[in-house]
Scaffold this motif. Structure first.
Motif, PDB file in Angstrom:
ATOM      1  N   THR A   8       0.827  -1.198   0.000  1.00 52.69           N
ATOM      2  CA  THR A   8       0.000   0.000   0.000  1.00 52.69           C
ATOM      3  C   THR A   8       0.864   1.251   0.000  1.00 52.69           C
ATOM      4  OG1 THR A   8      -0.093   0.097   2.417  1.00 52.69           O
ATOM      5  CG2 THR A   8      -1.755  -1.249   1.318  1.00 52.69           C
ATOM      6  N   ASP A   9       0.218   2.400  -0.142  1.00 51.66           N
ATOM      7  CA  ASP A   9       0.932   3.676  -0.159  1.00 51.66           C
ATOM      8  C   ASP A   9       1.698   3.923   1.137  1.00 51.66           C
ATOM      9  OD1 ASP A   9       0.044   4.185  -2.689  1.00 51.66           O
ATOM     10  OD2 ASP A   9      -1.652   5.423  -2.059  1.00 51.66           O
ATOM     11  N   ASN A  10       1.162   3.384   2.242  1.00 52.50           N
ATOM     12  CA  ASN A  10       1.856   3.569   3.533  1.00 52.50           C
ATOM     13  C   ASN A  10       2.845   2.443   3.840  1.00 52.50           C
ATOM     14  OD1 ASN A  10       0.248   1.428   4.261  1.00 52.50           O
ATOM     15  ND2 ASN A  10      -1.033   2.572   5.701  1.00 52.50           N
ATOM     16  N   GLY A  11       3.114   1.602   2.823  1.00 52.50           N
ATOM     17  CA  GLY A  11       4.151   0.581   2.959  1.00 52.50           C
ATOM     18  C   GLY A  11       3.681  -0.754   3.473  1.00 52.50           C
ATOM     19  N   LYS A  12       2.383  -0.908   3.780  1.00 51.01           N
ATOM     20  CA  LYS A  12       1.897  -2.184   4.299  1.00 51.01           C
ATOM     21  C   LYS A  12       1.943  -3.255   3.213  1.00 51.01           C
ATOM     22  CE  LYS A  12      -2.155  -4.497   6.241  1.00 51.01           C
ATOM     23  NZ  LYS A  12      -3.599  -4.366   6.599  1.00 51.01           N
ATOM     24  N   THR A  13       2.509  -4.414   3.568  1.00 48.79           N
ATOM     25  CA  THR A  13       2.611  -5.523   2.614  1.00 48.79           C
ATOM     26  C   THR A  13       1.266  -6.215   2.480  1.00 48.79           C
ATOM     27  OG1 THR A  13       4.939  -5.895   3.122  1.00 48.79           O
ATOM     28  CG2 THR A  13       3.738  -7.732   2.157  1.00 48.79           C
ATOM     29  N   THR A  14       0.778  -6.334   1.247  1.00 50.40           N
ATOM     30  CA  THR A  14      -0.455  -7.075   1.006  1.00 50.40           C
ATOM     31  C   THR A  14      -0.194  -8.425   0.348  1.00 50.40           C
ATOM     32  OG1 THR A  14      -0.779  -5.888  -1.073  1.00 50.40           O
ATOM     33  CG2 THR A  14      -1.856  -4.989   0.864  1.00 50.40           C
ATOM     34  N   ILE A  15       0.925  -8.524  -0.378  1.00 53.68           N
ATOM     35  CA  ILE A  15       1.370  -9.807  -0.937  1.00 53.68           C
ATOM     36  C   ILE A  15       2.886  -9.855  -0.834  1.00 53.68           C
ATOM     37  CG2 ILE A  15       1.544 -11.277  -2.990  1.00 53.68           C
ATOM     38  CD1 ILE A  15      -0.930  -9.894  -4.093  1.00 53.68           C
ATOM     39  N   TYR A  16       3.431 -10.995  -0.444  1.00 60.33           N
ATOM     40  CA  TYR A  16       4.875 -11.185  -0.565  1.00 60.33           C
ATOM     41  C   TYR A  16       5.133 -12.561  -1.167  1.00 60.33           C
ATOM     42  CZ  TYR A  16       4.377 -13.481   4.070  1.00 60.33           C
ATOM     43  OH  TYR A  16       3.989 -14.276   5.117  1.00 60.33           O
ATOM     44  N   SER A  17       6.321 -12.718  -1.746  1.00 57.56           N
ATOM     45  CA  SER A  17       6.557 -13.962  -2.472  1.00 57.56           C
ATOM     46  C   SER A  17       8.034 -14.314  -2.527  1.00 57.56           C
ATOM     47  CB  SER A  17       6.002 -13.862  -3.901  1.00 57.56           C
ATOM     48  OG  SER A  17       6.722 -12.917  -4.661  1.00 57.56           O
ATOM     49  N   ALA A  18       8.268 -15.608  -2.666  1.00 57.45           N
ATOM     50  CA  ALA A  18       9.589 -16.147  -2.977  1.00 57.45           C
ATOM     51  C   ALA A  18       9.523 -16.585  -4.429  1.00 57.45           C
ATOM     52  CB  ALA A  18       9.914 -17.321  -2.062  1.00 57.45           C
ATOM     53  N   ASN A  19      10.422 -16.051  -5.262  1.00 54.80           N
ATOM     54  CA  ASN A  19      10.362 -16.269  -6.705  1.00 54.80           C
ATOM     55  C   ASN A  19      11.586 -17.033  -7.189  1.00 54.80           C
ATOM     56  OD1 ASN A  19       8.255 -14.494  -6.344  1.00 54.80           O
ATOM     57  ND2 ASN A  19       9.122 -12.849  -7.575  1.00 54.80           N
ATOM     58  N   GLY A  20      11.386 -17.928  -8.147  1.00 57.58           N
ATOM     59  CA  GLY A  20      12.499 -18.692  -8.683  1.00 57.58           C
ATOM     60  C   GLY A  20      12.425 -18.872 -10.188  1.00 57.58           C
ATOM     61  N   TYR A  21      13.570 -18.964 -10.795  1.00 61.43           N
ATOM     62  CA  TYR A  21      13.732 -19.145 -12.240  1.00 61.43           C
ATOM     63  C   TYR A  21      12.881 -20.300 -12.749  1.00 61.43           C
ATOM     64  CZ  TYR A  21      16.362 -20.019 -16.625  1.00 61.43           C
ATOM     65  OH  TYR A  21      16.751 -20.215 -17.931  1.00 61.43           O
ATOM     66  N   GLY A  22      12.220 -20.081 -13.878  1.00 60.26           N
ATOM     67  CA  GLY A  22      11.429 -21.135 -14.501  1.00 60.26           C
ATOM     68  C   GLY A  22       9.990 -21.179 -14.053  1.00 60.26           C
ATOM     69  N   GLY A  23       9.652 -20.394 -13.010  1.00 55.76           N
ATOM     70  CA  GLY A  23       8.266 -20.356 -12.560  1.00 55.76           C
ATOM     71  C   GLY A  23       8.021 -20.981 -11.207  1.00 55.76           C
ATOM     72  N   GLN A  24       8.979 -20.804 -10.278  1.00 53.05           N
ATOM     73  CA  GLN A  24       8.796 -21.289  -8.906  1.00 53.05           C
ATOM     74  C   GLN A  24       8.272 -20.113  -8.067  1.00 53.05           C
ATOM     75  OE1 GLN A  24       9.540 -24.274  -9.782  1.00 53.05           O
ATOM     76  NE2 GLN A  24      10.845 -23.504 -11.421  1.00 53.05           N
ATOM     77  N   TYR A  25       7.092 -20.279  -7.505  1.00 56.39           N
ATOM     78  CA  TYR A  25       6.509 -19.196  -6.720  1.00 56.39           C
ATOM     79  C   TYR A  25       5.865 -19.729  -5.443  1.00 56.39           C
ATOM     80  CZ  TYR A  25       6.990 -16.511 -11.030  1.00 56.39           C
ATOM     81  OH  TYR A  25       7.490 -15.901 -12.153  1.00 56.39           O
ATOM     82  N   LEU A  26       6.243 -19.127  -4.342  1.00 55.22           N
ATOM     83  CA  LEU A  26       5.515 -19.279  -3.083  1.00 55.22           C
ATOM     84  C   LEU A  26       4.975 -17.892  -2.778  1.00 55.22           C
ATOM     85  CD1 LEU A  26       4.649 -20.612  -0.410  1.00 55.22           C
ATOM     86  CD2 LEU A  26       6.938 -20.070   0.491  1.00 55.22           C
ATOM     87  N   MET A  27       3.670 -17.706  -2.935  1.00 54.29           N
ATOM     88  CA  MET A  27       3.057 -16.391  -2.808  1.00 54.29           C
ATOM     89  C   MET A  27       2.082 -16.393  -1.632  1.00 54.29           C
ATOM     90  SD  MET A  27       2.509 -15.456  -6.828  1.00 54.29           S
ATOM     91  CE  MET A  27       2.936 -13.729  -6.583  1.00 54.29           C
ATOM     92  N   ILE A  28       2.136 -15.334  -0.856  1.00 54.17           N
ATOM     93  CA  ILE A  28       1.374 -15.280   0.386  1.00 54.17           C
ATOM     94  C   ILE A  28       0.625 -13.957   0.476  1.00 54.17           C
ATOM     95  CG2 ILE A  28       1.547 -15.332   2.912  1.00 54.17           C
ATOM     96  CD1 ILE A  28       4.201 -16.962   2.414  1.00 54.17           C
ATOM     97  N   ALA A  29      -0.667 -14.040   0.770  1.00 48.36           N
ATOM     98  CA  ALA A  29      -1.510 -12.859   0.971  1.00 48.36           C
ATOM     99  C   ALA A  29      -2.042 -12.906   2.398  1.00 48.36           C
ATOM    100  CB  ALA A  29      -2.653 -12.846  -0.037  1.00 48.36           C
TER     101      ALA A  29
END
Length: 392
Positions: free
Chosen positions: A334-355
């Motif tokens: 958000t504009d005030n810096g609050k995280t709404t989504i964070y993720s661990a990303n990896g080459y080839g399409g590895q994603y651990l995404m958290i909301a």
């Protein structure tokens, strides 16, 4: 707290109900939308069904696994069979762990269910460093990195290099001259040259400085390799042993593999293999602020800082506002810096995404390394799944 693995083994009646909804035909889906009677849960199941169909149709390229977990419930868990043996025939298939078209190593490790995580490994390395600092009060992120990297043939005459802190490495602001933005097969790419070298740490430490530490974000897997060695200095244990004792065993992760480098260290920038359900456990650990079954594995403070947008808009070329924490990407804040989504990303399409707001975990494993797919799984959470949860 019931663990993810228990949920996978024994799904509740409510999950079966949702899976039944996922199987509804397109006419029913349109009817739901038209009458505006869909609940967010039904809307989510429709979107999951749509994504699964598009993956099966090839719209997302080569996808191996797609999981959706909310409130500790497994809402979807799809596996896709890809004929990698045929796919890679037109590419170099030399059997080497850093040849990404070697089917002995990629995307699965030697025909097991262990999937290459690539740079998701960086986020897990960060967790392991956080645990090490939690348990060793003599060290913190302000410590100078070079004082913890002794025994190498480098004199660090450049004072800027002497001033690189652990936090500078965590946030990709080491100031080291590094090029990792080109194709991985580009022989001038520092990651390519690192993985081709006999002594990884020597290679990284030999790189000259091109800016003051802490001032500019430059994606640098070499910095994460240094973090792995720093963990060994702090704990006295190689990171694979530290991980087994302090992270994997408490989470019930018993099956995994780490690549070993030629100099006897561990590839902490991209060398970890896990099953998708075990990667989901890492997501659950972070959703619960570092707590697992009433035991604090890593401090809440480390989780919060790691997943905060400490750096903002680090990848403007992605056409989205993306932040960066301690080896974690922040695709949305958000504009005030609050995280709404964070993720661990990896080459080839590895994603651990958290909301966190939706208590939601998404896992994608894929292997899109030779062709660009029509659709991106990286955008699936922001563009499709969360809007469904906001459906009214």
């Amino acid at each position: 707290m019931k663990t993810i693995i228990n949920r996978i083994k024994k799904l509740s009646f409510s999950i079966l109900f949702i899976v039944a909804l996922i199987g509804c035909d397109s006419k029913n889906k349109e009817s739901i939308k038209d009458t505006q009677k869909a609940t967010p849960q039904i809307a989510l199941s429709v979107v999951i069904d749509s994504i699964n169909s598009e993956i099966s149709n090839g719209d997302y390229g080569l996808i191996d696994r797609f999981m959706v977990i909310q409130n500790d419930e497994v809402l979807a868990d799809y596996k896709y069979k890809q004929d990698y043996e045929t796919i890679v025939q037109k590419y170099d298939t030399t059997n080497h762990q850093y040849n990404f078209n070697s089917i002995e190593w990629h995307p699965y490790y030697k025909q097991t269910e262990l999937h290459s995580l690539q740079s998701v490994t960086k986020s897990i390395t960060s967790i392991l460093l956080g645990i090490a600092l939690d348990l060793n009060e003599d060290y913190n992120v302000d410590n100078k990195a070079m004082s913890l990297l002794t025994g190498y043939d480098n004199d660090f005459l450049d004072k800027r290099k002497q001033n690189i802190s652990i936090e500078d490495l965590l946030t990709m602001r080491s100031g080291l001259q590094w090029n990792e933005e080109t194709d991985h097969n580009d022989t001038t790419n520092d990651c390519f040259m690192l993985e081709s070298s006999d002594n990884w740490i020597e290679y990284i430490l030999s790189k000259p400085m091109d800016t003051i530490p802490g001032t500019r974000f430059v994606y640098n897997g070499g910095g994460t390799v240094l973090l792995g060695k720093i963990i060994r200095t702090i704990t006295g244990k190689r990171i694979d042993h530290w991980a087994e004792e302090k992270l994997f065993e408490p989470l019930g992760i018993t099956d995994y593999y780490w690549k070993e480098t030629p100099d006897g260290e561990i590839d902490t920038e991209g060398g970890l293999y896990l099953k998708a359900e075990d990667l989901a456990k890492i997501g659950s650990l972070f959703l619960n602020k570092g707590n697992w079954n009433d035991k604090q594995i890593v401090s809440e403070g480390w989780v919060t800082t790691s997943t905060s947008s400490l750096l903002k808009n680090v990848k403007p070329q992605w056409q989205s506002v993306t932040g960066y924490g301690y080896q974690w990407w922040i695709p949305e804040y958000t504009d005030n810096g609050k995280t709404t989504i964070y993720s661990a990303n990896g080459y080839g399409g590895q994603y651990l995404m958290i909301a966190p707001e939706h208590n939601l975990i998404i896992v994608f494993n894929g292997w899109n390394i030779n062709d660009e797919p029509e659709k991106s799984t990286y955008r699936a959470l922001q563009d499709r799944i969360i809007p469904a949860l906001k459906h009214k």
